[in-house]
Scaffold this active site. Structure first.
Site, short mmCIF file in Angstrom:
data_model
loop_
_atom_site.label_atom_id
_atom_site.label_comp_id
_atom_site.label_asym_id
_atom_site.label_seq_id
_atom_site.Cartn_x
_atom_site.Cartn_y
_atom_site.Cartn_z
N HIS A 1 22.89 -4.51 57.74
CA HIS A 1 23.67 -5.07 56.63
C HIS A 1 23.99 -3.96 55.63
O HIS A 1 23.23 -3.71 54.69
CB HIS A 1 22.88 -6.20 55.96
N HIS B 1 27.41 -2.50 53.54
CA HIS B 1 28.83 -2.52 53.19
C HIS B 1 29.28 -1.08 52.97
O HIS B 1 28.68 -0.37 52.14
CB HIS B 1 29.06 -3.31 51.91
N GLU C 1 23.63 -17.05 48.66
CA GLU C 1 23.25 -15.88 47.84
C GLU C 1 23.01 -16.33 46.40
O GLU C 1 22.31 -15.67 45.64
CB GLU C 1 24.37 -14.84 47.93
C1 6MZ Z 1 28.50 -10.32 48.73
C2 6MZ Z 1 29.06 -8.09 48.90
C3 6MZ Z 1 27.82 -7.70 48.35
O1 6MZ Z 1 33.87 -4.13 52.17
O2 6MZ Z 1 34.82 -2.56 50.49
N1 6MZ Z 1 29.75 -6.97 49.14
N2 6MZ Z 1 29.39 -9.38 49.09
N3 6MZ Z 1 27.29 -10.02 48.20
C4 6MZ Z 1 26.92 -8.74 47.98
N4 6MZ Z 1 25.72 -8.52 47.36
C5 6MZ Z 1 25.51 -7.55 46.35
N5 6MZ Z 1 27.77 -6.37 48.31
C6 6MZ Z 1 28.97 -5.93 48.79
O3 6MZ Z 1 32.35 -2.98 50.54
C7 6MZ Z 1 32.30 -3.59 49.28
C8 6MZ Z 1 32.52 -5.08 49.44
O4 6MZ Z 1 31.42 -5.66 50.15
C9 6MZ Z 1 31.14 -6.96 49.67
C10 6MZ Z 1 32.15 -7.24 48.56
O5 6MZ Z 1 33.25 -7.93 49.11
C11 6MZ Z 1 32.54 -5.84 48.11
O6 6MZ Z 1 33.82 -5.80 47.51
P1 6MZ Z 1 33.68 -2.84 51.42
O7 6MZ Z 1 33.39 -1.69 52.33
#
Ligand code: 6MZ
Length: 379
Positions: free
Chosen positions: A18, A20, A205
């Site tokens: 997990h 991002h 969440e």
């Molecule tokens: C929900 C999250 C997140 O996609 O631009 N993102 N979504 N909950 C979280 N908890 C803290 N953390 C990150 O990476 C950034 C994007 O990931 C999601 C959000 O949509 C955020 O804009 P990317 O690579």
């Protein structure tokens, strides 16, 4: 100075499921991006939540907006993705599933298709450069953007699943949980499932998502992101827990992210405890290692110190993550063989080192007061 425990956790082979992409950008990479775009007047303090700081989830989503301004071209994405992959590899991660939301950026000519192609290219280049890490990609749906964009994203993911040589393996549903409704996205998610994409869905969440979680669990997803408010002790329900347990759906748990994002009051109240006690498959993850200033070794160390895990427990936790991944079966077998080979070496490094007693350094004191405003993020 590095302690024996630090070395143990770094050497521990790990699986990250997990992460991002744009939330995983390190200080060093951020410096390069800021230097490329001085006119934006973005300071590093606006893109990361340091030790001892906390933000509401809403403020965290504002941080992503700032980061997206800095990462808006093919060139940026290639650099960021390569740096992130090399950093995970240096942290002892042997298998990584990165996720990211494809964006159109008309100013730089970036399209969603080029976005995904660029991430895949970064993965290919890292492999070519000999990085000791197997990387897969989950295409992300931002729930904020509604059903049409979700369907478009699913179709893109489908195309790349068929043409990326196994790199694109699934779909992520993420984004600000207070915006949009999962019910509207069910069609896109069902389509993804039917065509063979794996589903990793953010769920519960925040406390108000019971109904949505019931619906999403009926798909069902292949993994759950966070699942903070699923269980009855925090306002979830037995019915939600039953569905998760009966279908044996693994949870991706991100301790620092939840504590700094104020959805969990403290490390020792993290829902890891609830699920781990029930022997439910839990995978420790970083979520956004750049924004929350952490890495996967530190997350394992925090879990061990908070919940009193032994070296053996920690090893079992990291190995269990292989089974929860979206890797094809032969890759899982190879990873298991790798773990078996590394086990004697890693567990005999510091046989008497207590991996679960380093509280003070790992639990920086977090202020009880309300978090500072995003405009005034400071050290
Ligand atoms: C929900 C999250 C997140 O996609 O631009 N993102 N979504 N909950 C979280 N908890 C803290 N953390 C990150 O990476 C950034 C994007 O990931 C999601 C959000 O949509 C955020 O804009 P990317 O690579």
């Amino acid at each position: 100075m590095e302690t024996e425990a630090d070395i143990f956790f770094r050497k521990l082979p790990k699986v990250e499921l997990h992460a991002h992409l744009n939330g995983s950008v390190s200080f060093e990479t951020m410096e390069k991006l800021i230097a490329r775009k001085p006119h934006l007047n973005i300071e590093h303090s606006m893109t990361a939540i340091r030790s001892g700081q906390r933000r509401t989830l809403d403020e965290c989503f504002q941080v992503f907006k700032v980061i997206h301004q800095l990462i808006d071209s093919e060139e940026d994405i290639l650099m960021v993705a390569k740096d992130v992959i090399h950093e995970f590899a240096a942290d002892g991660v042997k298998y990584l599933e990165l996720r990211s939301t494809p964006r159109n950026e008309p100013k730089t000519g970036l399209s969603k298709r080029i976005y995904i192609e660029t991430v895949i290219e970064a993965i290919r280049q890292c492999k070519h450069e000999g990085a000791d890490i197997d990387v897969r990609f989950l295409v992300a749906i931002d729930r904020r953007n509604g059903p049409e964009v979700a369907m478009e994203t699913t179709k893109l993911a489908e195309d790349f699943m068929l043409s990326s040589d196994g790199v694109v393996v699934g779909l992520d549903l993420s984004g600000d949980p207070t915006v949009g409704n999962g019910k509207d996205l069910l069609l896109a998610l069902q389509r993804a499932r039917n065509c063979g994409l794996k589903l990793a869905l953010h769920m519960s969440e925040i406390p108000s998502q019971k109904e949505e979680s019931e619906l999403l669990l009926d798909l069902p997803p292949d993994r759950i992101g966070h699942g903070t408010f699923l269980h009855p002790e925090v306002g979830g329900s037995d019915s939600l827990v039953d569905k998760v347990c009966k279908q044996n759906i693994p949870l991706e748990l991100c301790l620092t992210s939840n504590v700094k994002g104020l959805t969990v009051p403290s490390y020792d109240e993290h829902h890891f405890q609830y699920w781990y006690k029930r022997r439910h498959p839990c995978v420790l993850c970083t979520d956004d290692k750049g924004v929350f200033c952490t890495d996967l070794s530190q997350e394992y160390q925090l879990a061990a110190s908070t919940f009193g895990l032994s070296q053996e427990d920690v090893w079992a936790l990291s190995q269990q993550a292989i089974q929860c991944s979206f890797a094809p079966e032969p890759v899982k077998q190879q990873l298991n063989q790798r773990w078996a080979k590394l086990r004697p070496e890693v567990l005999s490094l510091f046989p008497s080192c207590t991996v679960n007693q380093d509280f003070s350094r790992l639990h920086p004191k977090l202020p009880d007061s309300a978090p500072v405003q995003i405009g005034a993020i400071s050290e």
